[in-house]
Design an enzyme around this catalytic site. Structure first.
Site, PDB file in Angstrom:
ATOM      1  N   ASP A  74       0.061 -11.449   5.498  1.00 32.77           N
ATOM      2  CA  ASP A  74       0.014 -10.315   4.591  1.00 32.77           C
ATOM      3  C   ASP A  74       0.626  -9.133   5.348  1.00 32.77           C
ATOM      4  O   ASP A  74       0.740  -9.155   6.575  1.00 32.77           O
ATOM      5  CB  ASP A  74      -1.408 -10.005   4.113  1.00 32.77           C
ATOM      6  CG  ASP A  74      -1.381  -9.169   2.829  1.00 32.77           C
ATOM      7  OD1 ASP A  74      -0.326  -8.569   2.519  1.00 32.77           O
ATOM      8  OD2 ASP A  74      -2.411  -9.096   2.129  1.00 32.77           O
TER       9      ASP A  74
HETATM   10  C1  BGC Z   1      -0.891  -7.017  -0.317  1.00 30.80           C
HETATM   11  C2  BGC Z   1      -0.113  -8.249  -0.708  1.00 30.80           C
HETATM   12  C3  BGC Z   1       1.307  -7.862  -1.026  1.00 30.80           C
HETATM   13  C4  BGC Z   1       1.905  -7.166   0.193  1.00 30.80           C
HETATM   14  C5  BGC Z   1       3.341  -6.746   0.011  1.00 30.80           C
HETATM   15  C6  BGC Z   1      -0.198  -6.213   0.769  1.00 30.80           C
HETATM   16  O1  BGC Z   1      -0.810  -4.978   0.932  1.00 30.80           O
HETATM   17  O2  BGC Z   1      -2.181  -7.381   0.100  1.00 30.80           O
HETATM   18  O3  BGC Z   1      -0.712  -8.887  -1.796  1.00 30.80           O
HETATM   19  O4  BGC Z   1       2.041  -8.980  -1.414  1.00 30.80           O
HETATM   20  O5  BGC Z   1       1.148  -6.006   0.470  1.00 30.80           O
HETATM   21  O6  BGC Z   1       3.448  -5.707  -0.873  1.00 30.80           O
END
Ligand code: BGC
Length: 740
Positions: free
Chosen positions: A267
């Site tokens: 993530d």
């Molecule tokens: C989120 C993800 C997301 C990623 C990219 C993170 O803060 O938890 O679900 O895909 O950001 O935007």
């Protein structure tokens, strides 16, 4: 003639070696007739250590390096999961200001789950996959399948509800649809990311049985049945290690037990340690806040845990080359499945077909919770004056909520949809009723509608109730929104009740007009202290581009509601295990799931609680009659199967769809088990008077529990019951059977 000449030239120039050239004179890694593993090994053998390491971490907010020298393209990821995120600046979250990246916003995944319709999941996946492909993205950051543990979780709207079986069945067609476009679905957030509070630090303590029975099945189905090409690690910790580099979750379970051969993506900012990132199953690092990045240095990405620090360890020999090779193999496999697959389709973007798909999914997912006195559908032959009240009637919901925020090509708000559908037949008035959050901006995407209103709460209620007295029908449209502390990433809600004084507005409207319809737009359950005073209640969701059209067609009866709740609506927070036991949001950054397997309706059943609305509940404008269920046998053997049959008849005068649900109950077992668990469902469409027989065939997997001690699934012989229901509390018939 040309091919052999080019190949010869390449050989002479030394860019490919003779033994790597396939029979049709292409280098093996470029030869699509060769098995993918052979191509992976060939490409790997041509790469330098620096090229390998470069593939393991981001080079911009959403991209990672390819191997330009070998013609292997970059990887471009995009959020996900409800539409294609607007292009952002290279190093920043802010949108880049492109004018050609406005997408079709699809309904939130809670809505998709509420359709209980696998075909609609396939349509969703196909449509969003086409949008991703057109925008030249090869990794779609979605779908999300974290289990709904508490109604306060700010991100439940991005997931598929409280039941592992429902989420498992619904996630698979979505993935297949996306990947048919040569775009990898990146299933998230693996695993145990069940709250937003403390999400970067909380350590989840959960027993193995609960992990395997509740929190992992949807991920397992995504990997083994959906054949997902990518998975995203979660922010939180588990067994003291961050989920993005977690020995147990990634090496032992995901790769070891499930045989995952795709890419593990972190993530954004979920990596915290170089050694663990090297050894514990991660392949690609994104979004880290290293010193370099927060200082905005141009070489920020070199400071990632899996960049220069990794390279240094490889140079010194402290880490073996095999460790980077393992990661690069997975990343190359992804390239061959996506960017380097010359047969993948081209995709399409912002099309009327995609908008229509979104509308169909929304119509299939809206849930009719209550409908006394046939207030719904609105009879436009008799209704002259309709009053619409509430901020969510005019508030666009595609902007906000965190990473799933979108720049939609257009968005039809509920009031616009109602005006368009009913405005020529009835006089439609609007009153604000309350002011929630008038600001709507996310990463530079702004809404055109100005929602500011400086009147006091008393003035707003006064206006609404005065108009309500004069109307034939009142439609209140409120609920949650995508602001911080509502249905939004990074934070949880504070309470089950609606905010902004909405409960009061609804109570006053109920006094003013007996034909009150409350439409709750949310991705979470809410409390309804006014429930007994309101004759009709509709659960709608963040339904994207066509949300207003879909809602209007349900209210007018053009579409017959057929959605069913993918999670329980409790009366109060304490009717939820995590809250009752005081285990949310955890103590000192430790969240212990003492309620264990008793999540959602499993807790409601165990504690014999009456929910506000049960899991699986949803009404229709027609009526269905169930026949008595039967089985093809009284017993089944451990390697056998058993089938159950039940007939359903549409006894009303409109076409409609019903979701027939099969729950299994283990009557006696050596470990405590839920009273019942969903193990089958089928959505059947029936014309007036039509009757169909639904068949459910199960094997012992539907009877098994996970035995921690044996670390295996166990089906104990003995007595079971198959329950055919229309919700978790409305069981139409039961059949006993034995497992021998
Ligand atoms: C989120 C993800 C997301 C990623 C990219 C993170 O803060 O938890 O679900 O895909 O950001 O935007």
């Amino acid at each position: 003639m040309l091919k052999p000449v080019i190949t010869l030239l390449c050989i002479l120039m030394g860019t490919i070696s003779v033994n790597m050239v396939g029979q049709n004179n292409l280098p093996i890694y470029l030869d699509e007739s060769k098995p993918i593993e052979q191509r992976v090994e060939d490409a790997l053998s041509r790469m330098t250590l620096e090229e390998k390491v470069a593939m393991c971490h981001a080079q911009s907010k959403f991209s990672s390096a390819g191997v330009p020298r070998l013609g292997i393209p970059e990887n471009w990821a995009t959020d996900g999961p409800h539409g294609i995120r607007p292009e952002v600046l290279w190093d920043e979250w802010d949108q880049a200001g492109w004018t050609n990246d406005s997408c079709i916003a699809f309904p939130a995944l809670t809505c998709l789950a509420a359709t209980w319709d696998k075909d609609l999941s396939a349509l969703y996946g196909k449509s969003i996959g086409e949008e991703a492909r057109y925008r030249n993205k090869n990794i779609l950051l979605g779908p999300g399948v974290n289990i709904y543990r508490t109604p306060l979780n700010g991100r439940n709207f991005e997931y598929m509800g409280e039941d592992p079986f429902l989420a498992s069945k619904m996630v698979v067609p979505y993935i297949q649809g996306v990947q048919a476009n040569g775009v990898a679905a990146c299933v998230k957030h693996y695993a145990l990311n069940n709250q937003e509070i403390d999400r970067h630090t909380v350590n989840v303590n959960v027993d193995d049985r609960t992990l395997y029975e509740i929190y992992l099945p949807a991920f397992k189905a995504a990997v083994q049945e959906g054949k997902a090409w990518a998975i995203m690690g979660a922010y939180n910790r588990y067994k003291g290690e961050w989920a993005c580099h977690n020995q147990y979750l990634l090496n032992d379970i995901l790769r070891g037990e499930w045989g995952f051969d795709g890419v593990v993506v972190s993530d954004w900012g979920g990596v915290n340690n170089t050694k663990q990132a090297i050894y514990n199953g991660l392949d690609m690092e994104f979004g880290s806040w290293t010193d370099g990045l927060s200082e905005g240095a141009s070489n920020a990405y070199d400071n990632y845990y899996l960049a220069n620090p990794f390279l240094k360890l490889l140079y010194s020999g402290e880490v073996k080359v095999e460790e980077v090779d393992k990661k690069v193999r997975n990343i190359l496999r992804l390239a061959f499945r996506t960017t380097m697959n010359t047969k993948r389709p081209w995709g399409s973007f912002g099309t009327p077909e995609h908008a229509a798909a979104g509308r169909k999914i929304a119509e299939g997912g809206i849930v009719l919770l209550k409908n006394n006195n046939n207030v719904l559908p609105i009879d436009l032959n008799k209704t002259k004056k309709i009053l619409v009240v509430g901020e969510n009637a005019i508030k666009p919901m595609t902007v906000g909520g965190g990473s799933s925020s979108l720049k939609a090509k257009y968005e039809i708000a509920p009031l616009d949809g109602i005006m368009k559908r009913m405005g020529t037949q009835a006089e439609i008035t609007y009153a604000r009723g309350y002011v929630g959050d008038p600001t709507s901006e996310y990463n530079g995407v702004k809404l055109k509608r100005d929602l500011h209103d400086s009147r006091s709460a008393a003035e707003l209620i006064g206006e609404a109730t005065k108009l309500a007295k004069d109307a034939d029908v009142v439609i209140f449209i409120g609920g949650l929104n995508k602001s911080d502390g509502q249905d939004s990433e990074g934070n949880d809600r504070k309470a089950l009740n609606l905010s902004y004084g909405q409960d009061n507005v609804i109570a006053e409207l109920a006094k003013a007009n007996k034909n009150l319809i409350v439409v709750n737009i949310s991705g979470n359950a809410i409390a309804m202290p006014w429930i007994n005073d309101v004759p009709a209640i509709v659960q709608s969701w963040y339904n994207g581009t066509e949300s207003g059209t879909a809602l209007a067609s349900i209210l007018a009866g053009d579409a017959n509601p057929s959605g069913k709740l993918p999670f329980t609506f409790p009366v109060k927070l304490d009717d939820n295990g995590a809250h009752k036991l005081g285990d949310y949001p955890g103590l000192n950054k430790e969240a212990t799931y003492h309620e264990s397997i008793f999540v959602g309706y499993r807790w409601i059943d165990k504690e014999k609680i009456k929910p506000l609305f049960p899991f699986g509940h949803g009404l229709s404008y027609t009526t269905f009659e169930y026949g008595k269920a039967s089985a093809d046998n009284k017993e089944m053997t451990a390697d056998g199967k058993i089938s159950f049959y039940v007939s359903v008849k549409n006894t009303g005068n409109r076409e409609g769809a019903e979701v027939v649900q099969l729950y299994i109950s283990d009557l006696k077992s050596s470990l405590p088990r839920p009273v019942k668990e969903l193990k089958g469902f089928e959505k059947v469409n029936l014309k007036p008077g039509e009757e169909k027989t639904v068949t459910f065939t199960i094997d012992k997997t539907a009877l098994s529990f996970f035995d921690d001690k044996k670390h295996d699934w166990v089906a104990e012989s003995g007595d079971f019951e198959a329950l055919i229901g229309v919700s978790a509390t409305d069981i139409k018939s039961k059949i006993g059977f034995k497992l021998k």
